[in-house]
Design a protein around this motif. Structure first.
Motif, mmCIF file in Angstrom:
data_model
loop_
_atom_site.group_PDB
_atom_site.id
_atom_site.type_symbol
_atom_site.label_atom_id
_atom_site.label_comp_id
_atom_site.label_asym_id
_atom_site.label_seq_id
_atom_site.Cartn_x
_atom_site.Cartn_y
_atom_site.Cartn_z
ATOM 1 N N VAL A 96 0.940 -1.242 0.111
ATOM 2 C CA VAL A 96 -0.008 0.065 0.045
ATOM 3 C C VAL A 96 0.804 1.143 0.054
ATOM 4 C CG1 VAL A 96 -1.939 1.205 1.381
ATOM 5 C CG2 VAL A 96 -1.672 -1.096 1.082
ATOM 6 N N MET A 147 -1.511 7.287 3.409
ATOM 7 C CA MET A 147 -2.585 6.756 4.674
ATOM 8 C C MET A 147 -2.641 7.610 5.725
ATOM 9 S SD MET A 147 -3.774 3.843 3.005
ATOM 10 C CE MET A 147 -4.215 2.691 4.220
ATOM 11 N N PRO A 148 -3.615 7.980 6.227
ATOM 12 C CA PRO A 148 -5.081 6.949 6.059
ATOM 13 C C PRO A 148 -5.686 7.608 4.686
ATOM 14 C CG PRO A 148 -5.349 8.772 7.773
ATOM 15 C CD PRO A 148 -3.846 8.622 7.458
ATOM 16 N N HIS A 149 -6.324 6.726 4.146
ATOM 17 C CA HIS A 149 -6.995 6.597 2.833
ATOM 18 C C HIS A 149 -8.002 7.824 2.866
ATOM 19 C CE1 HIS A 149 -9.833 4.231 4.136
ATOM 20 N NE2 HIS A 149 -9.031 2.924 4.090
ATOM 21 N N ARG A 150 -8.645 8.397 1.832
ATOM 22 C CA ARG A 150 -9.781 9.350 1.973
ATOM 23 C C ARG A 150 -11.311 8.704 1.806
ATOM 24 N NH1 ARG A 150 -7.455 14.358 -1.673
ATOM 25 N NH2 ARG A 150 -5.436 14.431 -0.514
ATOM 26 N N PHE A 151 -11.369 7.615 1.842
ATOM 27 C CA PHE A 151 -12.744 6.956 1.666
ATOM 28 C C PHE A 151 -13.408 7.323 3.159
ATOM 29 C CE2 PHE A 151 -10.252 3.465 -0.562
ATOM 30 C CZ PHE A 151 -10.739 3.978 -1.570
ATOM 31 N N CYS A 152 -14.689 7.644 2.923
ATOM 32 C CA CYS A 152 -15.465 7.949 4.265
ATOM 33 C C CYS A 152 -15.366 6.718 5.400
ATOM 34 C CB CYS A 152 -17.010 7.970 3.815
ATOM 35 S SG CYS A 152 -17.345 9.120 2.384
ATOM 36 N N THR A 153 -15.933 7.200 6.307
ATOM 37 C CA THR A 153 -15.869 6.409 7.681
ATOM 38 C C THR A 153 -16.562 4.961 7.268
ATOM 39 O OG1 THR A 153 -15.575 8.044 9.009
ATOM 40 C CG2 THR A 153 -16.448 6.027 9.906
ATOM 41 N N GLY A 154 -16.182 4.045 7.403
ATOM 42 C CA GLY A 154 -16.950 2.829 7.342
ATOM 43 C C GLY A 154 -17.275 2.265 5.784
ATOM 44 N N CYS A 155 -16.401 3.035 4.620
ATOM 45 C CA CYS A 155 -16.637 2.728 3.197
ATOM 46 C C CYS A 155 -16.268 1.329 3.015
ATOM 47 C CB CYS A 155 -15.870 3.391 2.447
ATOM 48 S SG CYS A 155 -16.026 3.405 0.847
ATOM 49 N N GLY A 204 -12.314 0.254 1.325
ATOM 50 C CA GLY A 204 -11.304 -0.013 2.395
ATOM 51 C C GLY A 204 -11.156 -1.522 2.676
ATOM 52 N N LEU A 240 -9.928 -3.055 -0.658
ATOM 53 C CA LEU A 240 -8.361 -2.879 -0.857
ATOM 54 C C LEU A 240 -7.849 -3.940 0.133
ATOM 55 C CD1 LEU A 240 -6.057 -1.040 -1.697
ATOM 56 C CD2 LEU A 240 -6.596 0.453 0.497
#
Lengths: 66, 282
Positions: free
Chosen positions: B12, B17-25, B28, B31
């Motif tokens: 990775v 990191m941390p990645h930009r996906f929303c909380t609980g997306c 992730g 990935l």
């Protein structure tokens, strides 16, 4: 042994809810981004199934079997 | 800090990191499963090309996975991946993109790649909506759901993408959810190893742009719903279509051997070149 990387956690609570042995608990502790990180409450219960490690969207949980 | 490093962080791009996906997306989790699958197969990221399009799930390989990536135009990842595979058949080409990309805008590329049976692994993250652009209706949105472009009700039935790809002729087709991570990881390994077109539909959660419209505000609620609605494909034999309408059929839909496109194409090219050389000796 379970380690939680507080800088990566976004507090989605998936690990708290889906651990089959309920090892995690919601904590009162905020990380620097303002998320409530989980607390490893009963580590002795853990059998090292790694479900939390794989379900975690953030790579924030590290399970090491010792 | 060093001692707590995740064992798969080498795969990775740790620096972002941390990645930009929303909380609980769910992206992730996909990935995470993907990285575990790549490690399980023993594949070096240097021997891989990941192709993605536009959308949240296209961010999974690009920028977060540490391999060569092509971040392409909306709906065209399979078209670009076909080109990469034909020119470099030695590389493992993987497409990770969303439902809007693969099934919506690039739907034709998908069915024709499956028909040709080109050696690609396509992992379609199905969050049932166009999440990144604000929750518009997608071809995979279930019937009757309110979205930002169908404020009263969605009157279109959803696409059954995995079944479509199977019918089009893919070698390997499966469907899992982000709750079923262990079988998903195994399935990804099989898909990467499989010679021919392999396709996995990953039903994923979008708590921020889809969940809040259907009353599932957190990832936990979503995963509980996936757990309840999922039914294994081998248990669907006695069930009627009405019973299955609201369920998510999970499992391996097909795993078969069919002639692979790049191998056929290169064999043909070699044969013609050899024939031409015989005709016109230098």
């Amino acid at each position: 042994m379970i380690e939680i990387d507080e800088h990566l956690c976004k507090g989605c609570d998936i690990c708290i809810e889906f651990c089959p042995l309920k090892v995690f608990e919601k904590s009162e502790k905020l990380n620097r981004k303002g998320y409530y990180v989980p607390l490893v409450a009963c580590e002795d219960e853990c059998v090292g199934c790694r479900l939390c490690e794989l379900l975690c969207p953030e790579f924030a949980i590290i399970v090491t079997n010792e | 800090m060093e001692e707590y490093r995740h064992r798969l962080m080498d795969y990775v791009r740790e620096e972002i990191m941390p990645h930009r996906f929303c909380t609980g997306c769910g992206c992730g989790t996909v990935l995470n499963a993907f990285v575990n699958a790549v490690e399980g197969v023993g594949l070096s990221p240097a021997k891989m090309v990941c192709v993605s399009g536009i959308g949240c799930s296209s961010w999974i390989p690009s920028p977060y996975f540490r391999s060569d990536t092509l971040h392409t135009t909306h709906g065209r990842p399979i078209a670009f991946a076909t080109g990469v595979k034909i020119m470099r058949p030695d590389l493992t080409v993987i497409v990770i993109a969303g439902d809007g990309d693969v099934a919506g805008i690039g739907g034709n590329h998908l069915i024709h790649a499956a028909r040709r049976n080109i050696d690609l692994s396509v992992f379609m993250v199905n969050n049932m909506i166009y999440g990144m652009t604000g929750g518009q209706v997608a071809p995979t949105t279930p019937y009757g759901v309110k979205t930002s472009t169908t404020p009263h009700n969605n009157v279109e039935p959803a696409f059954k993408v995995a079944e479509l790809v199977m019918t089009a002729g893919a070698s390997y087709v499966a469907r899992w959810t982000t709750y079923h991570v262990f079988p998903l990881m195994e399935s990804m390994q099989n898909a990467i190893r499989k010679r021919g077109f392999s396709f996995i539909e990953i039903v994923s959660q979008c708590p921020d742009n889809y969940g809040r419209r259907i009353g599932l505000r957190t990832a936990v609620e979503f995963l509980h719903q996936f757990k309840e609605k999922a039914v294994r494909i081998d248990k669907t034999a006695g069930m009627s279509e009405a019973e299955l309408a609201d369920r998510i059929i999970i499992g391996k839909l097909c795993d078969r051997e069919r002639p692979e496109f790049t191998a056929e194409l290169h064999a043909l090219t070699r044969r013609i070149v050899a024939a031409l050389k015989q005709e016109q000796p230098a």
